[in-house]
Write an enzyme that holds these catalytic residues in place. Structure first.
Site, PDB file in Angstrom:
ATOM      1  CE  LYS A  21      -2.334   3.078   2.058  1.00 44.29           C
ATOM      2  NZ  LYS A  21      -1.863   4.544   1.604  1.00 44.29           N
ATOM      3  N   GLY A  46       6.259   5.019   8.511  1.00 41.34           N
ATOM      4  CA  GLY A  46       5.341   6.097   8.584  1.00 41.34           C
ATOM      5  C   GLY A  46       5.536   6.661   9.706  1.00 41.34           C
ATOM      6  CB  SER A  47       3.429   9.375  11.411  1.00 41.08           C
ATOM      7  OG  SER A  47       2.105   8.981  11.302  1.00 41.08           O
ATOM      8  CD  GLU A  67       2.104  10.924  15.471  1.00 46.62           C
ATOM      9  OE1 GLU A  67       2.696  10.785  14.304  1.00 46.62           O
ATOM     10  OE2 GLU A  67       2.879  11.193  16.461  1.00 46.62           O
ATOM     11  N   GLY A  83       1.289   4.185  13.115  1.00 50.67           N
ATOM     12  CA  GLY A  83       2.088   3.043  13.508  1.00 50.67           C
ATOM     13  C   GLY A  83       1.559   2.420  14.658  1.00 50.67           C
ATOM     14  CD  GLU A 104      11.931  -0.260  10.223  1.00 51.27           C
ATOM     15  OE1 GLU A 104      12.702   0.608  10.426  1.00 51.27           O
ATOM     16  OE2 GLU A 104      11.941  -1.535  10.642  1.00 51.27           O
ATOM     17  CB  CYS A 122      12.472   8.887   8.983  1.00 51.00           C
ATOM     18  SG  CYS A 122      13.504   7.567   8.267  1.00 51.00           S
ATOM     19  CD  GLU A 179       9.663  12.704  11.695  1.00 46.12           C
ATOM     20  OE1 GLU A 179       8.267  12.298  12.099  1.00 46.12           O
ATOM     21  OE2 GLU A 179      10.243  12.190  11.066  1.00 46.12           O
TER      22      GLU A 179
HETATM   23  P1  NAD Z   1       1.919   8.615   7.916  1.00 44.46           P
HETATM   24  O1  NAD Z   1       2.023   7.675   9.091  1.00 44.46           O
HETATM   25  O2  NAD Z   1       0.869   9.735   7.895  1.00 44.46           O
HETATM   26  O3  NAD Z   1       1.554   7.540   6.471  1.00 44.46           O
HETATM   27  C1  NAD Z   1       2.589   6.400   6.266  1.00 44.46           C
HETATM   28  C2  NAD Z   1       1.358   5.362   5.563  1.00 44.46           C
HETATM   29  O4  NAD Z   1       0.262   5.037   6.206  1.00 44.46           O
HETATM   30  C3  NAD Z   1       0.620   5.955   4.236  1.00 44.46           C
HETATM   31  O5  NAD Z   1       0.607   4.865   3.203  1.00 44.46           O
HETATM   32  C4  NAD Z   1      -0.687   6.047   4.634  1.00 44.46           C
HETATM   33  O6  NAD Z   1      -1.891   6.028   3.585  1.00 44.46           O
HETATM   34  C5  NAD Z   1      -0.986   5.204   5.669  1.00 44.46           C
HETATM   35  N1  NAD Z   1      -1.947   5.318   6.832  1.00 44.46           N
HETATM   36  C6  NAD Z   1      -2.611   6.350   7.337  1.00 44.46           C
HETATM   37  N2  NAD Z   1      -3.615   6.029   8.091  1.00 44.46           N
HETATM   38  C7  NAD Z   1      -3.752   4.813   8.310  1.00 44.46           C
HETATM   39  C8  NAD Z   1      -4.227   3.772   8.793  1.00 44.46           C
HETATM   40  N3  NAD Z   1      -5.345   4.311   9.840  1.00 44.46           N
HETATM   41  N4  NAD Z   1      -4.247   2.452   8.939  1.00 44.46           N
HETATM   42  C9  NAD Z   1      -3.110   1.967   8.024  1.00 44.46           C
HETATM   43  N5  NAD Z   1      -2.345   2.914   7.426  1.00 44.46           N
HETATM   44  C10 NAD Z   1      -2.563   4.110   7.369  1.00 44.46           C
HETATM   45  O7  NAD Z   1       3.072   8.847   7.527  1.00 44.46           O
HETATM   46  P2  NAD Z   1       3.753   9.900   6.384  1.00 44.46           P
HETATM   47  O8  NAD Z   1       3.235  11.320   6.504  1.00 44.46           O
HETATM   48  O9  NAD Z   1       3.370   9.252   5.216  1.00 44.46           O
HETATM   49  O10 NAD Z   1       5.479  10.025   6.259  1.00 44.46           O
HETATM   50  C11 NAD Z   1       6.063  10.413   7.192  1.00 44.46           C
HETATM   51  C12 NAD Z   1       6.428   9.577   8.237  1.00 44.46           C
HETATM   52  O11 NAD Z   1       7.163   8.515   7.950  1.00 44.46           O
HETATM   53  C13 NAD Z   1       7.531  10.331   9.227  1.00 44.46           C
HETATM   54  O12 NAD Z   1       7.225  10.330  10.547  1.00 44.46           O
HETATM   55  C14 NAD Z   1       8.770   9.783   8.863  1.00 44.46           C
HETATM   56  O13 NAD Z   1      10.004  10.123  10.080  1.00 44.46           O
HETATM   57  C15 NAD Z   1       8.276   8.372   8.940  1.00 44.46           C
HETATM   58  N6  NAD Z   1       9.402   7.589   8.028  1.00 44.46           N
HETATM   59  C16 NAD Z   1      10.124   6.616   8.605  1.00 44.46           C
HETATM   60  C17 NAD Z   1      10.941   5.827   8.027  1.00 44.46           C
HETATM   61  C18 NAD Z   1      11.950   4.858   8.807  1.00 44.46           C
HETATM   62  O14 NAD Z   1      12.620   4.145   8.116  1.00 44.46           O
HETATM   63  N7  NAD Z   1      11.930   4.927  10.007  1.00 44.46           N
HETATM   64  C19 NAD Z   1      11.356   6.175   6.592  1.00 44.46           C
HETATM   65  C20 NAD Z   1      10.692   6.966   6.000  1.00 44.46           C
HETATM   66  C21 NAD Z   1       9.802   7.844   6.637  1.00 44.46           C
END
Ligand code: NAD
Length: 498
Positions: free
Chosen positions: A191, A244-245, A247, A249, A266, A300, A400
């Site tokens: 996804k 992702g974030s 929250e 996660g 991650e 990140c 962040e």
């Molecule tokens: P996000 O958490 O908003 O979204 C990430 C993904 O989750 C997207 O595909 C989104 O559609 C999906 N998503 C949103 N709500 C969901 C739900 N309720 N259930 C399941 N999936 C859902 O993050 P973002 O704004 O896309 O990315 C930025 C974040 O990602 C930052 O916090 C960044 O630090 C982190 N990040 C971490 C790494 C790592 O390797 N640690 C790498 C890249 C980015």
């Protein structure tokens, strides 16, 4: 697309002209159950690149069924690692042949400089090759030396593995995630983020053209709250990997917890850089400016808290301001540009809000760049880099920001530096900068994060496990052998010795 048309390579034009772009499920293009679409835009101009079909829970179900069918019946999971390796290498070769197409799609969809997008494509290829080769050499049967029994463990793939990715490094993270899962013999459902689905959809198509069995790679574009949530709570997945974030996660982990599906997270970071007074000030300032402006700071693990020894603090600030003043901001496809736009207006507003809230809480704005007039005239989402300074008890130092903003604070001595770098809820990556390597190693080991770098920031060699602790993640082992084993279940086989 009027502003861009002349710059597009023919295959990219053709791909975007297929709008609305569909999911790839069981090797077929798939339109969502309710016919809904969403536009994906070029952050550098604001222009719509394509409409994308957004998947519903029933489409998610179809993708997992396709992944399960491919696992059970296509022969993929039963292939010897060598035979699977031949298919995977063919797939990687097909990606490599289309390297410039992938790079342009990725650059436009993410607002990422073309050379950086190209290096992400190379990273995808390298990660796929790394795990494909590793899987051919890993012993599946491991004898156990125990008295009175003949015993061993046997490792086998687990089934459909789900992946949810963010928008900052779509293709690169696809590789970090799916390469070990595929090499181990699993099938995958991906996804991609709402804002950046294009390179992953294109990847799904290339997998089909390369002859991977239908259903081995499935791509589900869609909304996080709908498609992502349906994927995370689906009982048919065997492993979940979320990037992702923190929250989101947490919500993904809760959903997986209910089904007892192992989850790897991650998450975000608030990377520190500890700079001692024996460094080359100009060279270190240049490298940290490169780190915080890399992909407009939407990284990140990048260095966003600069903790600098008091004795060189003023000189260091002067050197960083000088570097930032000469930084060229512009559209991601323009030659000579050093920093592009941020992903969306939402993200731009978030960054600007941190700049003002940080100042309201007492931080000093040391520098704020200007967006060039040519870019201002476009509808792109540009944010010029900025430097804040002050105490670490500040929202801009704690949270962040995910933009080209560094927060500076001085330190007295080694103990003070360690206390300050560890004063965060995150635990992703930090760096220490010093010519005294004994001290650098001491600090590297004392910093509470999963990754410590010395005299550099943002290092990801294949073979070195990358992960996060505290609010930055769970599971880890990315880019290392550990991730391959995460996608193999172990069975213990025991027989009493006669
Ligand atoms: P996000 O958490 O908003 O979204 C990430 C993904 O989750 C997207 O595909 C989104 O559609 C999906 N998503 C949103 N709500 C969901 C739900 N309720 N259930 C399941 N999936 C859902 O993050 P973002 O704004 O896309 O990315 C930025 C974040 O990602 C930052 O916090 C960044 O630090 C982190 N990040 C971490 C790494 C790592 O390797 N640690 C790498 C890249 C980015």
């Amino acid at each position: 697309m009027s502003q861009l048309n002349s710059q597009l390579i023919p295959e990219v034009k053709e791909f975007l002209a297929g709008s609305p772009l569909k999911a790839v499920i069981g090797g077929e293009d798939h339109t969502s159950a309710n016919g809904g679409t969403c536009a994906t835009r070029d952050p550098g101009t604001g222009e719509v690149l394509a409409e994308v079909s957004f998947m519903q829970p029933e489409d998610v179900d179809a993708a997992i069924q396709a992944a399960q069918a491919a696992f059970d019946r296509s022969g993929w999971s039963d292939l010897s690692p060598q035979a699977r390796g031949v298919l995977l290498h063919r797939f990687i070769d097909e990606v490599e042949k289309r390297r410039n197409i992938f790079a342009q799609i990725e650059a436009l969809d993410c607002g990422k400089l073309l050379r950086q997008a190209d290096s992400d494509v190379q990273n995808f290829i390298d990660t796929m090759r790394y795990y494909t080769e590793m899987a051919m050499h890993v012993e599946r049967r491991a004898p156990l030396a125990v008295p009175h029994y003949d015993a061993y463990t046997y490792r086998a793939p687990v089934g459909p593995c789900a992946f949810i990715f963010p928008w900052n490094f779509p293709l690169l993270l696809d590789g970090w995630g799916i390469a070990p899962a595929l090499a181990a013999g699993n099938t995958v459902v991906i996804k991609p983020a709402e804002d950046t689905p294009l390179s992953t959809i294109y990847l799904g198509r290339v997998a089909r053209e390369a002859g991977l069995p239908p259903g081995v790679i499935n791509v589900l574009p869609g909304d996080g709250e709908v498609t992502g949530a349906a994927l995370a709570k689906h009982p048919g997945i065997r492993r979940m990997s979320f990037t992702g974030s923190p929250e989101v996660g947490r919500r993904v982990a809760e959903a997986c917890g209910r089904n007892l599906v192992p989850v790897k997270l991650e998450l975000g970071g608030k990377g520190g850089a500890v700079v001692f007074d024996d460094v080359d000030v100009e060279a270190t300032a240049t490298q940290l400016v490169q780190a915080v402006t890399f992909h407009s700071g939407q990284v990140c693990c990048t260095a966003t808290r600069w903790i600098v020894q008091k004795t060189i603090y003023d000189r260091f600030v002067e050197a960083t301001v000088k570097c930032l003043q000469s930084l060229r901001i512009g559209h991601e496809l323009q030659r000579g540009v050093q920093m592009g736009p941020v992903i969306s207006e939402k993200q731009r507003q978030r960054i600007l809000s941190y700049l003002s809230r940080g100042q309201e809480q007492g931080a000093k704005l040391l520098y704020q760049g200007e967006t060039p007039p040519a870019e201002k005239a476009r509808e792109g989402t540009y944010v010029a880099p900025a430097l804040l300074a002050g105490l670490l008890e500040n929202v801009a130092a704690r949270e962040e920001i995910f933009g080209p903003v560094a927060y500076l604070t001085p330190f007295e001595d080694e103990e003070d530096a360690i206390r300050k770098v560890n004063a965060t809820d995150y635990g992703l990556a930090n760096s220490v900068w010093s010519r005294n390597l004994d001290r650098a190693h001491r600090v590297a080991e004392a910093m509470e994060a999963a990754n410590s770098w010395i005299n550099a920031h943002n290092l990801f060699p294949h073979g070195v496990p990358y992960s996060g602790i505290k609010k930055s993640g769970l599971g880890g082992g990315v880019l290392s052998e550990q991730a391959l084993f995460d996608y193999l279940r172990a069975t213990s086989v025991v027989r009493p010795r006669e």
